[in-house]
Design an enzyme around this catalytic site. Structure first.
Site, mmCIF file in Angstrom:
data_model
loop_
_atom_site.group_PDB
_atom_site.id
_atom_site.type_symbol
_atom_site.label_atom_id
_atom_site.label_comp_id
_atom_site.label_asym_id
_atom_site.label_seq_id
_atom_site.Cartn_x
_atom_site.Cartn_y
_atom_site.Cartn_z
ATOM 1 N N HIS A 409 0.696 -1.148 0.157
ATOM 2 C CA HIS A 409 -0.190 -0.129 -0.104
ATOM 3 C C HIS A 409 0.847 1.249 -0.097
ATOM 4 O O HIS A 409 0.616 2.084 -0.833
ATOM 5 C CB HIS A 409 -0.819 -0.045 1.169
ATOM 6 C CG HIS A 409 -1.747 0.947 1.291
ATOM 7 N ND1 HIS A 409 -1.564 2.182 1.995
ATOM 8 C CD2 HIS A 409 -2.981 1.406 0.666
ATOM 9 C CE1 HIS A 409 -2.449 3.098 1.954
ATOM 10 N NE2 HIS A 409 -3.345 2.448 1.284
ATOM 11 N N ARG A 516 -7.721 2.876 -10.191
ATOM 12 C CA ARG A 516 -8.230 1.839 -9.123
ATOM 13 C C ARG A 516 -9.094 2.685 -8.419
ATOM 14 O O ARG A 516 -8.978 3.341 -7.525
ATOM 15 C CB ARG A 516 -6.937 1.595 -8.226
ATOM 16 C CG ARG A 516 -5.659 0.765 -8.880
ATOM 17 C CD ARG A 516 -4.587 0.592 -8.072
ATOM 18 N NE ARG A 516 -3.715 -0.179 -8.076
ATOM 19 C CZ ARG A 516 -2.310 -0.104 -8.684
ATOM 20 N NH1 ARG A 516 -2.005 1.093 -8.975
ATOM 21 N NH2 ARG A 516 -1.548 -1.068 -8.750
ATOM 22 N N ARG A 572 -10.878 0.723 -13.537
ATOM 23 C CA ARG A 572 -11.011 -0.786 -13.092
ATOM 24 C C ARG A 572 -12.135 -0.771 -11.884
ATOM 25 O O ARG A 572 -12.312 0.096 -11.063
ATOM 26 C CB ARG A 572 -9.984 -1.124 -12.435
ATOM 27 C CG ARG A 572 -10.080 -2.622 -11.810
ATOM 28 C CD ARG A 572 -8.754 -3.054 -11.181
ATOM 29 N NE ARG A 572 -8.253 -2.410 -10.184
ATOM 30 C CZ ARG A 572 -7.397 -2.512 -9.350
ATOM 31 N NH1 ARG A 572 -6.361 -3.361 -9.729
ATOM 32 N NH2 ARG A 572 -7.056 -2.201 -8.247
ATOM 33 N N GLU A 699 -4.605 -11.087 -14.317
ATOM 34 C CA GLU A 699 -3.520 -11.219 -13.284
ATOM 35 C C GLU A 699 -3.601 -12.380 -12.373
ATOM 36 O O GLU A 699 -3.228 -12.327 -11.239
ATOM 37 C CB GLU A 699 -3.734 -9.844 -12.306
ATOM 38 C CG GLU A 699 -5.286 -9.708 -12.089
ATOM 39 C CD GLU A 699 -5.642 -8.328 -11.260
ATOM 40 O OE1 GLU A 699 -4.321 -7.706 -10.735
ATOM 41 O OE2 GLU A 699 -6.614 -7.829 -11.033
ATOM 42 N N CYS A 785 -0.215 -3.105 -16.734
ATOM 43 C CA CYS A 785 -0.644 -2.126 -15.648
ATOM 44 C C CYS A 785 -0.038 -2.162 -14.337
ATOM 45 O O CYS A 785 -0.540 -1.392 -13.614
ATOM 46 C CB CYS A 785 -2.174 -1.825 -16.075
ATOM 47 S SG CYS A 785 -3.235 -3.068 -15.164
HETATM 48 C C1 PEP Z 1 -1.990 -5.656 -10.607
HETATM 49 O O1 PEP Z 1 -2.239 -6.442 -9.765
HETATM 50 O O2 PEP Z 1 -0.772 -5.783 -11.273
HETATM 51 C C2 PEP Z 1 -2.558 -4.487 -10.550
HETATM 52 C C3 PEP Z 1 -2.201 -3.604 -11.249
HETATM 53 O O3 PEP Z 1 -3.671 -4.423 -9.629
HETATM 54 P P1 PEP Z 1 -3.346 -4.053 -8.148
HETATM 55 O O4 PEP Z 1 -1.885 -3.526 -7.711
HETATM 56 O O5 PEP Z 1 -4.259 -2.755 -7.773
HETATM 57 O O6 PEP Z 1 -3.741 -5.314 -7.361
HETATM 58 MG MG MG Z 2 -4.146 -6.628 -8.937
#
Ligand code: PEP
Ligand code: MG
Length: 836
Positions: A409, A516, A572, A699, A785
């Site tokens: 985070h 996000r 997203r 993912e 991403c």
């Molecule tokens: C990822 O998992 O690569 C992604 C971009 O989503 P997050 O980092 O928000 O899980």
């Molecule tokens: Mg992710």
């Protein structure tokens, strides 16, 4: 003389000779010859010496392919012996001659005979007495008389330099700097122009630009013999060429030599097509150029130098783009600790977000806010951060956490905000109760103490070292413009807030590749309705909470669309690991109880019942959309209504809606029809049409393997390599920081896979996903991403598998633009310049 097998210095000297510059006689020994010398096979010394004036003193300098790979130090004044000492006293006097001989004895003793440097520390005498003491010390320690034969001296110098290069420590050091295992060393044997005599004599270096700013300015040092023999005996007295309050400038001492040096430096700049530093001597007013090397430069200077070389018609814009390290660009975007600053490191962690900042240590968001309101800067120190820390992160100038990795985070938010951040500093012990940090060296730092966090180096420093400011000047913009002309893969930004989007525009991102939406609810005034929605048991309660969220989301999206002015925005749908949204402390539980009008005990029980053992593999992403579909319905409606609102005022908006954490095509099928239905409702209600694009985030390993089933429902697929790395390795992205350092240090992983895409494992899954996705939907847009989207090596991979764009944190956009341009240019055959 030199071929590519003789190293950079030899090559440069060869070019200086061809330019007719006054370079003393020089012979270069090739990598192969030096390798043979190290193995004991010496060249014909008589033949080698025959190239030089029998009375000349010689020096030997290293010439590796890249000067950054290090190498043995140069040995000067070879050929000094008792006879030459006597002869030289005639021309330069006893003291100067003795000093020259003494320096050679010392250099030879330390670098060639490998004697202890302390040996000469106690010699206080100068002149003849000092020399005699040095010779006696040598004789006693080496158990031999100081060698008098210049051929023997040279042979031993060559042997020791060749062997030093082949030693294990030297090899490991240069390999750490990127040298191949078999990197060779050339040696340059040069006649010395010692800068001693009756007329103006001295030695120095000169360059035409300032190394820090890159602006034109003649700088250098000059040691003049006429400034007194004292200077020669004790230490180098620098005589700056620029106005020096301590004495005359070189221009005043020897105007002709100065003007010749300037002209020579200009010629070198034009012909060698680089900003060069000249090493020279002046002997009786005559200039000798001993060496030329690329000017040392800061990142800011590197950009200015490259752009000026283009403006002066010396190199092409493409070559300028190739000359700047993408990592250097990142340094320009943030304040940094000044290169020569005093760095007292008290802790280390993962360099999660670049830049540096100084402030008082605080241990909570409330303290961060209080500190800021007092007009002081602060560094927020937490075990790890959660959405409750967002306000504190906004208030702080940098963030340090004990836990976490590249995608935790604090790291993700820090990069988004452009806030320096070090995570996973597990060797520093943070005590939140006592409000102390136990540093790696055992010292304790308390709340209010001033420290500096260097997010570029991943270090915490004591106090406030000197800083250099960010440098987004015209030269930077010009260079980035050239990079964009060359680039053949798009670069978008991961942006969740209007501030992120504005940064993305400032750095010329070509759209938003990942918004996000759960991050939009991290702000303190928004987290409560979000929690109410998550907590709602009955449909009506949930609808009521969603009704509060809908206008907020609509306003958020409208604002993003406005800022992006028709550029694509990929939104997203919610992907909240639920634990990130649950209150963790008593105050949070009380706030929520107040908002829900429930007793704290009820809320606590509910929080406990919602807890997951493995939240990152729990009710996340599209799973939430399948089990509680009203949430995505609300978001889809907010997006479509914002689309119509924003299109009315400017360029038509075509939103992209992305489903997170997909693993089965049925998930996409189900949600696709729900989103289409919401679109139809909004069209009917508003009486206006719009289009949108649907996509899935790849993912999970299964999504890669089944991409051929998922792709037909999607117009785009975006690879979320953060989760994909986590799931491929079975490695928690939030906990990996604890041992990642050890893993990389012991070579288990060559790099942190959350930082540099693991091409062998995760990369293979991405390649499978790309190929299978395309096989069933050839027109599908492919992108990345995950955080890897801003990492140069990973961008090369994305380009190679044919992705349309990469998306990364806004502050990494310029790095990605430059790196992508360099890959496109090297594919066209534009090369990085050889190092000199
Ligand atoms: C990822 O998992 O690569 C992604 C971009 O989503 P997050 O980092 O928000 O899980
Ligand atoms: Mg992710």
């Amino acid at each position: 003389m030199a071929t590519p097998t003789h190293g950079g210095r030899a090559k440069c000297l060869q070019r200086l000779v061809r330019l007719d510059l006054p370079v003393p006689r020089t012979v270069a020994l090739s990598f192969a010859e030096v390798h043979r010398i190290a193995a004991g096979q010496m060249p014909d010394m008589a033949a080698l010496l025959a190239h030089f004036d029998p009375d000349a003193l010689l020096c030997v300098r290293p010439s590796s392919e890249d000067p950054d790979w290090g190498g043995p130090g140069a040995v000067l004044n070879i050929g000094m012996n008792d006879a030459r000492y006597v002869a030289l006293t005639e021309s330069i006097g006893h003291d100067a001659s003795a000093s020259l001989y003494m320096r050679f004895v010392q250099g030879y003793a330390i670098h060639v005979a490998r004697l202890d440097p302390d040996l000469f520390d106690e010699i206080e005498d100068v002149g003849q007495a000092g020399l005699s003491a040095a010779l006696a010390a040598y004789e006693e320690e080496a158990e031999e008389v100081f060698p008098q034969d210049p051929a023997v001296q040279l042979r031993e110098v060559l042997r020791s330099m060749a062997r030093a290069w082949e030693g294990t420590t030297a090899r490991l050091l240069r390999q750490a700097k990127g040298a191949p295992v078999d990197a060779g060393l050339g040696l340059v044997v040069q006649e010395m122009a010692p800068g001693l005599g009756k007329g103006e004599c001295g030695s120095g270096v000169l360059q035409l630009v300032d190394s820090d700013t890159g602006l034109p300015q003649i700088t250098g040092r000059y040691l003049s013999q006429s400034q007194g023999r004292e200077a020669l005996k004790h230490r180098n007295t620098s005589l700056f060429l620029e106005k020096d309050p301590r004495g005359p400038s070189l221009e005043e001492l020897a105007p002709e030599a100065f003007h010749q040096l300037k002209a020579n430096a200009e010629l070198m700049r034009r012909k060698l097509r680089a900003e060069m530093q000249i090493e020279f001597t002046i002997q009786n007013g005559q200039v000798h150029i001993l060496d030329g090397m690329r000017v040392q430069r800061s990142s800011r200077a590197a950009v200015r130098i490259a752009v000026r070389l283009v403006e002066d018609g010396i190199i092409t814009p493409q070559e300028a783009v190739m000359r700047i390290e993408p990592g250097a660009i990142s340094e320009l975007l943030h304040r940094q600790v000044a290169p020569g600053a005093d760095r007292r490191v008290i802790g280390r962690g993962i360099a999660a977000s670049p830049g540096a900042a100084t402030g008082r240590i605080v241990f909570s968001s409330a303290e961060a806010l209080a500190c800021t309101s007092r007009g002081e800067t602060c560094i927020l120190v937490r075990r790890e951060t959660s959405p409750e820390d967002i306000r504190g992160m906004h208030a702080a100038v940098a963030v340090l956490t004990e836990r976490g990795g590249m995608t935790s985070h604090a790291a993700v938010i820090g990069r988004g905000l452009g806030l320096p951040c070090v995570v996973g500093a597990a060797r520093m012990k943070i005590d939140l109760q006592r409000k102390t940090i136990l540093a790696e060296d055992g010292r304790t730092f308390r709340e209010g103490d001033i420290v500096t966090l260097d997010g570029t180096a991943g270090e915490v420093l004591e106090g406030s070292p000197d800083m250099v400011e960010a440098a987004l000047d015209d030269a930077f913009q010009t260079l980035m413009g050239w990079a964009d002309e060359a680039r053949d893969i798009g670069v978008r930004a991961n942006a969740d807030t209007p501030a992120d989007a504005a940064t993305a525009r400032r750095f010329m991102a070509q759209g938003i590749g990942l918004c996000r939406t759960e991050h939009m609810f991290f702000e303190a005034d928004r987290i409560t309705p979000m929690r109410e929605m998550i907590f709602a048991d009955a449909t009506e309660d949930r609808q009521a909470a969603l009704a509060i969220l809908l206008p907020m989301q609509r306003a958020d999206f409208t604002e993003l669309f406005r800022i992006m002015e028709g550029l694509p925005v990929c939104i997203r749908l919610f992907d909240p690991p639920l634990h990130e949204f649950l209150p963790t402390d008593r105050a949070g539980l009380r706030d929520l109880a107040e908002a829900l009008d429930l007793p704290v005990s009820d809320v606590t029980r509910r929080v406990e019942s919602m807890g997951e053992y493995n939240p990152m593999l729990g009710l996340r992403g599209v799973r939430l959309g399948i089990t509680v579909p009203e949430i995505y319905d609300m978001q889809a409606r907010a997006i479509f209504e914002a689309t119509l609102d924003a299109s009315r005022e400017g360029a038509p908006v075509v939103p992209e809606i992305m489903l997170p954490l997909v693993s089965a095509n049925r998930e996409v099928e189900l949600l696709r029809s729900r989103i289409d239905a919401v679109a139809a409702e909004v069209r009917a209600e508003r009486g206006r049409d719009f289009t949108y694009r649907r996509g899935g985030m790849v993912e999970t390993p299964r999504a890669c393997l089944r991409a051929d089933e998922i792709a037909p429902h999607c117009q785009f697929l975006s690879f979320g390599t953060n989760d994909l790395t986590q799931m491929t390795y079975g490695l928690s992205r939030d906990d990996a920081g604890r041992f990642m350092g050890d893993y990389v240090q012991q070579g288990v992983f060559s790099e942190d896979p959350f930082h540099v895409l693991d091409l062998d494992g995760v990369g293979e899954l991405v390649a499978i996903g790309v190929e299978r996705g395309r096989s069933s939907n050839p027109g599908v847009t492919l992108s990345i991403c995950g955080e890897h989207g801003g990492n140069p090596e990973s961008i090369a991979f994305c380009r190679a598998v044919g992705m349309t764009y990469v998306s990364c944190s806004p502050f990494r956009v310029p790095v990605a633009r430059l790196a992508a341009a360099q890959f496109a240019l090297s594919a066209q055959g534009v090369r990085k310049p050889p190092r000199m």
